[in-house]
Write a protein that holds these residues in place. Structure first.
Motif, PDB file in Angstrom:
ATOM      1  N   ILE A 175     -20.958   6.928   0.369  1.00  0.00           N
ATOM      2  CA  ILE A 175     -19.551   6.987   0.762  1.00  0.00           C
ATOM      3  C   ILE A 175     -18.679   6.960  -0.488  1.00  0.00           C
ATOM      4  O   ILE A 175     -18.876   6.124  -1.378  1.00  0.00           O
ATOM      5  CB  ILE A 175     -19.181   5.788   1.659  1.00  0.00           C
ATOM      6  N   GLU A 176     -17.706   7.865  -0.536  1.00  0.00           N
ATOM      7  CA  GLU A 176     -16.738   7.849  -1.628  1.00  0.00           C
ATOM      8  C   GLU A 176     -15.839   6.627  -1.468  1.00  0.00           C
ATOM      9  O   GLU A 176     -15.247   6.425  -0.414  1.00  0.00           O
ATOM     10  CB  GLU A 176     -15.884   9.109  -1.605  1.00  0.00           C
ATOM     11  N   ALA A 177     -15.751   5.814  -2.511  1.00  0.00           N
ATOM     12  CA  ALA A 177     -14.907   4.617  -2.488  1.00  0.00           C
ATOM     13  C   ALA A 177     -14.340   4.387  -3.887  1.00  0.00           C
ATOM     14  O   ALA A 177     -14.594   3.351  -4.506  1.00  0.00           O
ATOM     15  CB  ALA A 177     -15.709   3.420  -2.012  1.00  0.00           C
ATOM     16  N   PRO A 178     -13.568   5.332  -4.405  1.00  0.00           N
ATOM     17  CA  PRO A 178     -13.056   5.184  -5.770  1.00  0.00           C
ATOM     18  C   PRO A 178     -12.096   4.009  -5.892  1.00  0.00           C
ATOM     19  O   PRO A 178     -11.316   3.728  -4.993  1.00  0.00           O
ATOM     20  CB  PRO A 178     -12.340   6.514  -6.028  1.00  0.00           C
ATOM     21  N   GLY A 179     -12.200   3.320  -7.017  1.00  0.00           N
ATOM     22  CA  GLY A 179     -11.298   2.202  -7.286  1.00  0.00           C
ATOM     23  C   GLY A 179     -11.750   0.876  -6.721  1.00  0.00           C
ATOM     24  O   GLY A 179     -11.104  -0.142  -6.943  1.00  0.00           O
TER      25      GLY A 179
END
Length: 120
Positions: free
Chosen positions: A34-38
């Motif tokens: 899953i993309e979870a930037p930051g």
């Protein structure tokens, strides 16, 4: 046919969904990326049952010591997402890793145990 079902990623009106998810499967394991930037690993809270996985993340924006806020474009964020499985999973052995803004979850499937019938 895929043995993974998705629930609505918006669990309430205030929550925002995580980024895009890639879901992989083999005979023994699901892999969800899953993309979870930051978000750092400390921001995540992950819970699992025999047929579902819930992911929550909270990120706050803190003003560095000695500075005043001049302009704020990023917001504190609270995210939630839930995945439901048609086949039971082994919740005790799920592994989660966060690397470069990607949350990776290795989710072992519960193995069917064949029980031998013995004559008495």
């Amino acid at each position: 046919m895929h043995s993974l079902m998705f629930s609505n990623p918006f669990l309430n009106q205030e929550a925002t969904s995580f980024g895009k998810a890639n879901i992989f499967e083999n005979d023994q394991t699901y892999l969800i990326e899953i993309e979870a930037p930051g978000f750092s690993k400390e921001d995540f809270s992950i819970t699992a049952t025999t047929n579902s996985l819930q992911i929550q993340a909270n990120r706050t924006v803190e003003i560095p010591e000695g500075f005043n806020l001049h302009r704020q474009e990023s917001q504190a964020t609270s995210l939630k997402r839930e995945f439901r499985f048609r086949r039971n999973i082994n919740a005790d052995t799920i592994e989660a890793k966060s690397n470069n803004g990607i949350l990776s979850l290795h989710i072992p499937k519960k193995q069917v145990r064949l029980i031998e019938v013995q004559a008495i």
